[in-house]
Design a protein around this motif. Structure first.
Motif, PDB file in Angstrom:
ATOM      1  N   SER A   1       0.847  -1.188   0.000  1.00  0.00           N
ATOM      2  CA  SER A   1       0.000   0.000   0.000  1.00  0.00           C
ATOM      3  C   SER A   1       0.884   1.241   0.000  1.00  0.00           C
ATOM      4  O   SER A   1       2.060   1.184   0.384  1.00  0.00           O
ATOM      5  CB  SER A   1      -0.899  -0.003   1.228  1.00  0.00           C
ATOM      6  OG  SER A   1      -0.127   0.263   2.380  1.00  0.00           O
ATOM      7  N   PRO A   2       0.350   2.394  -0.398  1.00  0.00           N
ATOM      8  CA  PRO A   2       1.154   3.618  -0.348  1.00  0.00           C
ATOM      9  C   PRO A   2       1.597   3.951   1.064  1.00  0.00           C
ATOM     10  O   PRO A   2       2.713   4.447   1.269  1.00  0.00           O
ATOM     11  CB  PRO A   2       0.204   4.686  -0.920  1.00  0.00           C
ATOM     12  CG  PRO A   2      -1.165   4.093  -0.827  1.00  0.00           C
ATOM     13  CD  PRO A   2      -0.988   2.630  -0.979  1.00  0.00           C
ATOM     14  N   ASP A   3       0.730   3.703   2.058  1.00  0.00           N
ATOM     15  CA  ASP A   3       1.138   3.953   3.436  1.00  0.00           C
ATOM     16  C   ASP A   3       2.305   3.055   3.826  1.00  0.00           C
ATOM     17  O   ASP A   3       3.241   3.488   4.520  1.00  0.00           O
ATOM     18  CB  ASP A   3      -0.037   3.704   4.385  1.00  0.00           C
ATOM     19  CG  ASP A   3      -1.059   4.828   4.346  1.00  0.00           C
ATOM     20  OD1 ASP A   3      -0.894   5.742   3.523  1.00  0.00           O
ATOM     21  OD2 ASP A   3      -2.015   4.795   5.144  1.00  0.00           O
TER      22      ASP A   3
ATOM     23  N   ARG B   1      -1.901  11.946   4.956  1.00  0.00           N
ATOM     24  CA  ARG B   1      -2.787  10.990   4.292  1.00  0.00           C
ATOM     25  C   ARG B   1      -3.820  10.441   5.268  1.00  0.00           C
ATOM     26  O   ARG B   1      -5.009  10.348   4.952  1.00  0.00           O
ATOM     27  CB  ARG B   1      -1.961   9.827   3.718  1.00  0.00           C
ATOM     28  CG  ARG B   1      -1.127  10.174   2.501  1.00  0.00           C
ATOM     29  CD  ARG B   1      -0.328   8.951   2.053  1.00  0.00           C
ATOM     30  NE  ARG B   1      -1.203   7.831   1.757  1.00  0.00           N
ATOM     31  CZ  ARG B   1      -1.850   7.682   0.601  1.00  0.00           C
ATOM     32  NH1 ARG B   1      -1.704   8.582  -0.362  1.00  0.00           N
ATOM     33  NH2 ARG B   1      -2.630   6.641   0.398  1.00  0.00           N
TER      34      ARG B   1
ATOM     35  N   LEU C   1       4.449   7.389  -5.043  1.00  0.00           N
ATOM     36  CA  LEU C   1       2.991   7.397  -5.017  1.00  0.00           C
ATOM     37  C   LEU C   1       2.418   7.534  -6.423  1.00  0.00           C
ATOM     38  O   LEU C   1       1.436   6.880  -6.773  1.00  0.00           O
ATOM     39  CB  LEU C   1       2.491   8.545  -4.140  1.00  0.00           C
ATOM     40  CG  LEU C   1       3.009   8.549  -2.693  1.00  0.00           C
ATOM     41  CD1 LEU C   1       2.395   9.706  -1.925  1.00  0.00           C
ATOM     42  CD2 LEU C   1       2.696   7.241  -2.004  1.00  0.00           C
TER      43      LEU C   1
ATOM     44  N   ARG D   1       2.257   4.460  -8.581  1.00  0.00           N
ATOM     45  CA  ARG D   1       1.285   3.485  -8.075  1.00  0.00           C
ATOM     46  C   ARG D   1       1.889   2.078  -8.071  1.00  0.00           C
ATOM     47  O   ARG D   1       1.249   1.087  -8.450  1.00  0.00           O
ATOM     48  CB  ARG D   1      -0.002   3.529  -8.900  1.00  0.00           C
ATOM     49  CG  ARG D   1      -0.582   4.921  -9.020  1.00  0.00           C
ATOM     50  CD  ARG D   1      -1.829   4.939  -9.872  1.00  0.00           C
ATOM     51  NE  ARG D   1      -2.961   4.361  -9.158  1.00  0.00           N
ATOM     52  CZ  ARG D   1      -3.717   5.045  -8.294  1.00  0.00           C
ATOM     53  NH1 ARG D   1      -3.420   6.299  -7.992  1.00  0.00           N
ATOM     54  NH2 ARG D   1      -4.750   4.472  -7.708  1.00  0.00           N
TER      55      ARG D   1
ATOM     56  N   TRP E   1       2.346   0.229  -5.715  1.00  0.00           N
ATOM     57  CA  TRP E   1       1.761  -0.683  -4.753  1.00  0.00           C
ATOM     58  C   TRP E   1       0.602  -1.490  -5.328  1.00  0.00           C
ATOM     59  O   TRP E   1       0.150  -2.446  -4.737  1.00  0.00           O
ATOM     60  CB  TRP E   1       1.257   0.098  -3.539  1.00  0.00           C
ATOM     61  CG  TRP E   1       0.128   1.019  -3.870  1.00  0.00           C
ATOM     62  CD1 TRP E   1      -1.202   0.733  -3.865  1.00  0.00           C
ATOM     63  CD2 TRP E   1       0.239   2.369  -4.271  1.00  0.00           C
ATOM     64  NE1 TRP E   1      -1.932   1.815  -4.230  1.00  0.00           N
ATOM     65  CE2 TRP E   1      -1.071   2.840  -4.485  1.00  0.00           C
ATOM     66  CE3 TRP E   1       1.323   3.243  -4.479  1.00  0.00           C
ATOM     67  CZ2 TRP E   1      -1.329   4.157  -4.898  1.00  0.00           C
ATOM     68  CZ3 TRP E   1       1.059   4.537  -4.872  1.00  0.00           C
ATOM     69  CH2 TRP E   1      -0.247   4.991  -5.090  1.00  0.00           C
TER      70      TRP E   1
END
Length: 679
Positions: A499-501, A606, A668, A671, A673
């Motif tokens: 995930s981005p996080d 975020r 990010l 993308r 992820w």
């Protein structure tokens, strides 16, 4: 200055030896048995690699098999801090939050008085024991026989009898030359309204109460007269006896718990005595009052997870919930309670006499976690068939989580509550549970009330919230409490996705692994972060535990020892880490700082925006309108403000900061992820 024995005893009871020693050593958890209070570490008094330094919490004693250093908690502080005894006591008193006794010339006199009072209670104990064998105690012996107590148990607990004569004990003690002042001071006699002196305990079975040092500090008395206004009567508060700071049978229970027995907390004297006779020797009871915070701390010094044995009636359930509410702000990792619920209408004494030891063991084996009891209170016999009722439950759950002081534990409780709530409402496990957010670093202030030109719908009272099943981009945000099973499924090893996080977390953590000198600067972020993966949480905890002053090789060696080399290898082998500014050849702390800072700031922005969007969607679940649009716009603005604030506050060079921002934004924007649907 002579310190009162009572003060030193109280200080020992508040601070375990392992807690004090643990500030100076690194425990060897392979040899340590935490449940038994049996701790091992390399000795702090001489250079060694093996763990030969032994601490026994139940005895309050340490010994090194290498250099033969030995002593108690006061000696340890004296030796490690190079201070006098009084200075060591002052250090420990500050640690325990206790004021030092005033330099009072009468302190020794008061200490001597407590010693004299203890002699009086010992004399009274012997006298009560003798009375149990007299003809006047025939009914008492018959009662004890009906309760199934054998002679060995009567001797172990020193059970006695106070006859019907109103001044029998008073006369006996005065006959031994003991003054009225000491007899009254020990809580054994009192003066009636008409001025007549009499015994406090009359026609009662007597249970002496000993403190952890073994002194008799008070008594409990069970009335033989069924019409007595008080079935059980305890000694009053005296210079020796503090009801809320002692537990019945603690001395014996602590020794049994040191051998591995679980600590069982029952309601009263007879429960403890019956449990002990049945083989459950590690058992205690409060002294005629509700459990206090001091008593909880005493239990936790004996074992990390005491078992609260609740009577199977409404009163027992209420008592258990009171204990749970008291304990909730105090629990921590490895420090909680479990609750053993007995069959309806039974206490431990009833159950053992009716069905035997095995039935009691089954109840203890089936003890429930504390959260299970609290969840039952919030949901049992309640119907959640409307948005308003569900919103009320969410409000209660948020209040419940808000009482937990430990942020890591609060996060785990939130995950479990989210799972229980999803099961209750038939929702997906990743549905948001109106989360209680942890603190996040560098968050800009809330925008406050909406401006006057905001849409009218926003400034009006919002409709009641109702549970909402998230879709699309709102599903499974890392800032929302997630059950353990969800975290496992989200593992990149299981799905090949990040995930981005998770990407941002890995950049921040890798930066601190490679540049440990920056850990103090980001300690608040590490402590307050809601991590998307369990291994990230473990890495953050290990970073916070690193000793000060370690260079990169030393930090890596220590982290590898506590986490395992494969954990660090996996983190540092990620493609986004290998090309990160924190890992570039020649990168120092000043190069790494802005990248780490920006990673954590973007996470905060975020997650703050996610929470705002989720709340907006919950509040306006009936359909999109101008109000929801305005709130979502505010969330986006707050996210951008956080990024700008980070750049302004950091004070780094524009070129370097821009490069770091470009790097993180590139992660990010590409993308990386997302798992390709075409594969």
């Amino acid at each position: 200055m002579r310190l009162p024995d009572s003060f030193l005893d109280d200080l020992r009871s508040r601070l375990s030896l392992s807690h004090v020693v643990g500030k100076k050593v690194v425990w060897d958890m392979r040899k340590t048995n935490q449940a038994r209070g049996d701790w091992w570490a390399p000795c702090p008094f001489h250079q060694e690699k093996s763990a030969s330094f032994h601490v026994l919490d139940d005895k309050g004693y340490y010994y090194c098999f290498g250099c033969q250093a030995k002593g108690n908690v006061f000696k340890f502080v004296q030796e490690t801090e190079n201070v006098s005894f009084i200075e060591a006591v002052e250090i420990l008193a500050r640690e325990a939050g206790m004021p030092m006794p005033a330099r009072d010339p009468k302190a020794a006199e008061r200490s001597d008085r407590r010693t004299e009072l203890a002699k009086v209670t010992e004399e009274a104990t012997r006298w009560f024991r003798l009375q149990l064998s007299t003809g006047a105690a025939s009914d008492a012996r018959a009662y004890l026989d009906r309760r199934g107590l054998n002679a060995a148990t009567l001797d172990t607990f020193e059970i006695g009898f106070a006859p019907k004569t109103s001044d029998a004990l008073l006369t006996a003690l005065e006959g031994k030359g003991i003054s009225w002042d000491l007899i009254e001071g020990a809580g054994l006699a009192l003066t009636d309204d008409d001025g007549r002196r009499r015994d406090r305990f009359i026609n009662r079975i007597i249970f002496p109460i000993r403190d952890p040092r073994g002194r008799v500090i008070g008594f409990g008395g069970r009335a033989m007269n069924p019409n007595s206004p008080a079935k059980y009567l305890n000694s009053p508060e005296t210079e020796l006896f503090d009801k809320g700071a002692n537990l019945y049978n603690l001395r014996s229970a602590r020794a049994a718990a040191g051998k591995g027995a679980p600590l069982v907390v029952a309601e009263g004297y007879m429960d403890v005595i019956t449990l002990h006779q049945a083989g459950f020797e590690s058992c205690v009871a409060p002294l005629g009052t509700a459990v206090t915070e001091r008593q909880l701390q005493m239990m936790w010094k004996v074992t990390p997870e005491p078992l609260i044995a609740l009577d199977g009636d409404a009163a027992g359930q209420k008592a258990g919930l009171r204990v749970a509410d008291l304990a909730l702000p105090l629990i921590a990792a490895g420090q909680s309670l479990r609750f053993a619920i007995l069959p309806e209408g039974m206490d431990p004494d009833d159950l053992i006499r009716a069905k035997g030891r095995g039935a009691m063991q089954s109840v203890l084996d089936g003890a429930r976690p504390m959260l299970s009891l609290l969840w039952s209170r919030e949901t049992e016999d309640k119907v959640f068939d409307s948005p308003e009722r569900r919103a009320m439950l969410d409000q209660s759950l948020r209040a419940l989580l808000g009482k937990i002081a430990d942020s890591s534990l609060r996060r785990h409780y939130g995950q479990e509550v989210a799972r229980l709530r999803a099961d209750l409402f038939g929702l997906p496990r990743d549905a948001p549970m109106a989360p209680l957010p942890d603190p996040v670093p560098d968050m800009p202030p809330d925008p406050g009330p909406p401006p006057e030109d905001a849409p009218r719908a926003y400034v009006q009272k919002a409709p009641a919230r109702r549970p909402w099943v998230p879709k699309g981009q709102f599903r499974g945000r890392a800032s929302l409490p997630q059950p353990a099973a969800t975290a496992t499924r989200a593992s990149p090893l299981a799905q090949g996705t990040l995930s981005p996080d998770t990407l941002l977390e890995q950049v921040g953590l890798a930066g601190l692994v490679l540049h440990p000198g920056l850990i103090d600067d980001f300690a608040e972020a590490l402590e307050g972060m809601t991590w998307s993966r369990d291994d990230h949480e473990r890495i953050a905890g290990a970073l916070l535990r690193l000793p000060d002053g370690l260079d990169r090789p030393g930090a890596f060696e220590e982290l590898s020892r506590s986490l395992g080399e494969e954990t660090l290898d996996y983190l540092l082998a990620q493609p986004q880490i290998r090309i990160s500014p924190v890992a570039r050849p020649g990168a120092d702390q000043e190069h790494a700082r802005p990248c780490i800072h920006d990673a954590f700031t973007r996470l905060a922005a975020r997650r703050g925006a996610d929470r705002e969007r989720v709340e907006a969607m919950e509040d306006f679940a009936d359909g999109a309108d101008e109000a929801m649009t305005w709130r979502l716009a505010q969330a986006t603005q707050r996210k951008e403000a956080a990024r700008k604030t980070a750049q302004q506050n950091e004070g780094t060079s524009e070129d370097g900061d821009a490069a770091d921002k470009d790097y993180l934004q590139g992660l990010l924007d590409t993308r990386v992820w997302e798992k390709s649907r075409n594969k």
